[in-house]
Write an enzyme that holds these catalytic residues in place. Structure first.
Site, PDB file in Angstrom:
ATOM      1  N   GLY A 208       0.844  -1.116   0.040  1.00 37.92           N
ATOM      2  CA  GLY A 208       0.237   0.174  -0.103  1.00 37.92           C
ATOM      3  C   GLY A 208       0.822   1.166   0.127  1.00 37.92           C
ATOM      4  O   GLY A 208       2.056   1.385  -0.312  1.00 37.92           O
ATOM      5  N   ASN A 209       0.201   2.273   0.305  1.00 39.57           N
ATOM      6  CA  ASN A 209       1.097   3.536   0.416  1.00 39.57           C
ATOM      7  C   ASN A 209       0.431   4.597   1.483  1.00 39.57           C
ATOM      8  O   ASN A 209      -0.523   4.249   2.019  1.00 39.57           O
ATOM      9  CB  ASN A 209       1.212   4.395  -1.097  1.00 39.57           C
ATOM     10  CG  ASN A 209      -0.217   4.793  -1.444  1.00 39.57           C
ATOM     11  OD1 ASN A 209      -1.189   5.546  -0.908  1.00 39.57           O
ATOM     12  ND2 ASN A 209      -0.731   3.937  -2.691  1.00 39.57           N
ATOM     13  N   ARG A 210       1.113   5.800   1.601  1.00 42.53           N
ATOM     14  CA  ARG A 210       0.576   6.525   2.681  1.00 42.53           C
ATOM     15  C   ARG A 210      -0.552   7.658   2.468  1.00 42.53           C
ATOM     16  O   ARG A 210      -0.733   8.405   3.053  1.00 42.53           O
ATOM     17  CB  ARG A 210       1.818   7.290   3.409  1.00 42.53           C
ATOM     18  CG  ARG A 210       2.942   6.277   3.857  1.00 42.53           C
ATOM     19  CD  ARG A 210       4.336   7.005   4.491  1.00 42.53           C
ATOM     20  NE  ARG A 210       3.827   8.068   5.229  1.00 42.53           N
ATOM     21  CZ  ARG A 210       4.782   9.125   5.209  1.00 42.53           C
ATOM     22  NH1 ARG A 210       5.875   8.998   4.880  1.00 42.53           N
ATOM     23  NH2 ARG A 210       4.463   9.901   6.381  1.00 42.53           N
ATOM     24  N   SER A 211      -1.084   7.214   1.397  1.00 41.15           N
ATOM     25  CA  SER A 211      -2.097   8.484   1.057  1.00 41.15           C
ATOM     26  C   SER A 211      -3.419   8.348   1.971  1.00 41.15           C
ATOM     27  O   SER A 211      -4.093   7.306   1.794  1.00 41.15           O
ATOM     28  CB  SER A 211      -2.535   8.359  -0.304  1.00 41.15           C
ATOM     29  OG  SER A 211      -3.745   9.087  -0.686  1.00 41.15           O
TER      30      SER A 211
END
Ligand code: CTP
Length: 411
Positions: A208-211
């Site tokens: 995933g990512n931090r958005s």
């Protein structure tokens, strides 16, 4: 704020009394303009007592004051609640045979209609066409609530609660003294993707990512406040951002997605009739080549098993290439850190040229910047990589600056 409250002739006119009281309690000056038929349901003395202002239905009252023009020109906001099917049809035709219809023609401030009628009347093609015409002209038509109607029937067509009408209508004008919110996206459908996609490694783990989705949701809410019909494609938003969507001043249609494949399908489906698509979501560039049904176990003595990755489709580049609808404006983001091979802006320029979108908002991320914060700073580039705008401030302010740039491109 100076508000004109138009009341047309339906049984829900009694709720206009509650709306009037609410608006007065909030400190607004309210002048009620009922139609003749509305006075069959609620008497003029009730409106006069609660507003503290005279009530008339006719253009022939107070002729020297040229009321039918003066009232509309002096208003900050016009709310018609309830707006009957007949009244909306008359407004579409531009009729001017009583004080309310003439006032509407003279008004240049935001105009809000809160319809109320039986479900069959609301669903009738004539009413649907009238609502579409009113929205195209910039009238903000609130969706009726669903529930108990006049008789024993239930369904969509009920006048929303006075608190909901007041909140939605007042969101169009902002606090006293601020310029009215432009309705430059009225009649437009916009699709905004927000959040970050997740690619499953196995049933319990993901890439995933931090958005957080904050900037995308700010874009969706800013567009809704400017009159657009908004579809928000939400990928794994942070909890507080999800709450913000739920309690937002103006409703958006929300499609929840998790992976890049789901986000692509949802954006393409909603985008088929959209005037604008904004890809604010942080999309995973790669996904595991296969996702086993069972959790991957670590085997004692063996190192980690490598995860083979395959490339995801570039949704933004596809949208820019195919244009789901002719004249559709496609907008992307470029979240950059800058590195030895180029600055944030240089990477952004290269991305703008590579993607083919009409606008790219470049922002610096990393080291606490961009992700999860309430502020942002973007440079807006056109498809050739030339700077066409700059914005810094809250994510809502940045969103409005980006919509300003989009509006200039709309046919
Ligand atoms: N984007 C997309 N599909 C992808 C990757 C990105 O639609 N598979 C969109 C994002 O929503 C954003 C823009 O492309 O609007 C740029 O995303 P970004 O992650 O900054 O760029 P990438 O194309 O992933 O390039 P890189 O990772 O090399 O910076």
């Amino acid at each position: 704020m100076r508000i004109l409250l138009g009341v047309s002739g339906g049984i829900a006119a009694y709720k206009a009394v509650l709306l009037l009281r609410l608006l007065r309690e909030q400190g607004h000056a309210v002048r009620v303009i009922p139609t003749r038929a509305a006075l069959e349901f609620v008497g003029a003395p009730t409106f006069e007592a609660l507003s503290g202002e005279p009530v008339s239905t006719e253009v022939f009252d107070d002729v020297p004051g040229v009321q039918h023009v003066a009232l509309g020109k002096g208003a900050d906001l016009v709310i018609v609640a309830p707006a009957t099917a007949d009244f909306m049809a008359r407004a579409v035709l531009g009729l001017a045979d009583d004080l309310l219809t003439t006032t509407l023609l003279a008004a240049r401030c935001p105009v809000v209609f809160a319809p109320a009628m039986h479900t069959e009347m609301w669903d009738h093609p004539a009413t649907r066409a009238n609502v579409a015409t009113l929205r195209e002209r910039g009238v903000h038509v609130i969706e009726p609530a669903a529930g108990r109607l006049t008789g024993t029937d239930t369904g969509p067509g009920r006048l929303p609660e006075p608190e909901d009408i007041a909140r939605e209508a007042l969101s169009l004008v902002g606090p006293v003294g601020t310029p009215p919110q432009p309705q430059d996206l009225a009649g437009r459908h916009v699709v905004v993707s927000a959040g970050g996609t997740r690619e499953l490694i196995d049933p319990v783990r993901f890439i995933g990512n931090r958005s957080s989705g904050r900037q995308g949701v700010a874009l969706a809410q800013a567009a809704a406040a400017r009159g657009a019909h908004v579809t928000l494609v939400a990928a794994n938003l942070a909890q507080d951002v999800t709450d913000q969507v739920r309690t937002g001043e103006r409703p958006c249609a929300v499609v929840q997605v998790e992976s890049t494949a789901e986000l692509r399908d949802a954006v393409r489906a909603a985008g088929a009739d959209a005037d604008v698509v904004v890809m604010a979501a942080a999309v995973a560039d790669f996904r595991p080549a296969a996702t086993p049904d069972a959790k991957i176990k670590k085997v004692p003595g063996q190192g980690p098993a490598p995860i083979e990755l395959v490339e995801n489709p570039d949704i933004l580049a596809e949208l820019a290439r195919v244009r789901l609808r002719s004249g559709q404006v496609v907008v992307g983001f470029a979240a950059e850190t800058g590195d030895a091979s180029g600055t944030v802006l240089e990477h952004g320029r290269a991305k703008a040229r590579r993607k083919g979108a009409d606008l790219i908002a470049v922002n610096a991320v990393g080291s606490g910047r961009g992700f999860g914060t309430d502020s942002n700073e973007v440079t807006v580039l056109d498809g050739a990589g030339d700077v066409v705008g700059q914005a810094a401030g809250s994510k809502r302010e940045v969103a409005d600056a980006l919509w300003d740039a989009v509006v200039k491109l709309l046919p």
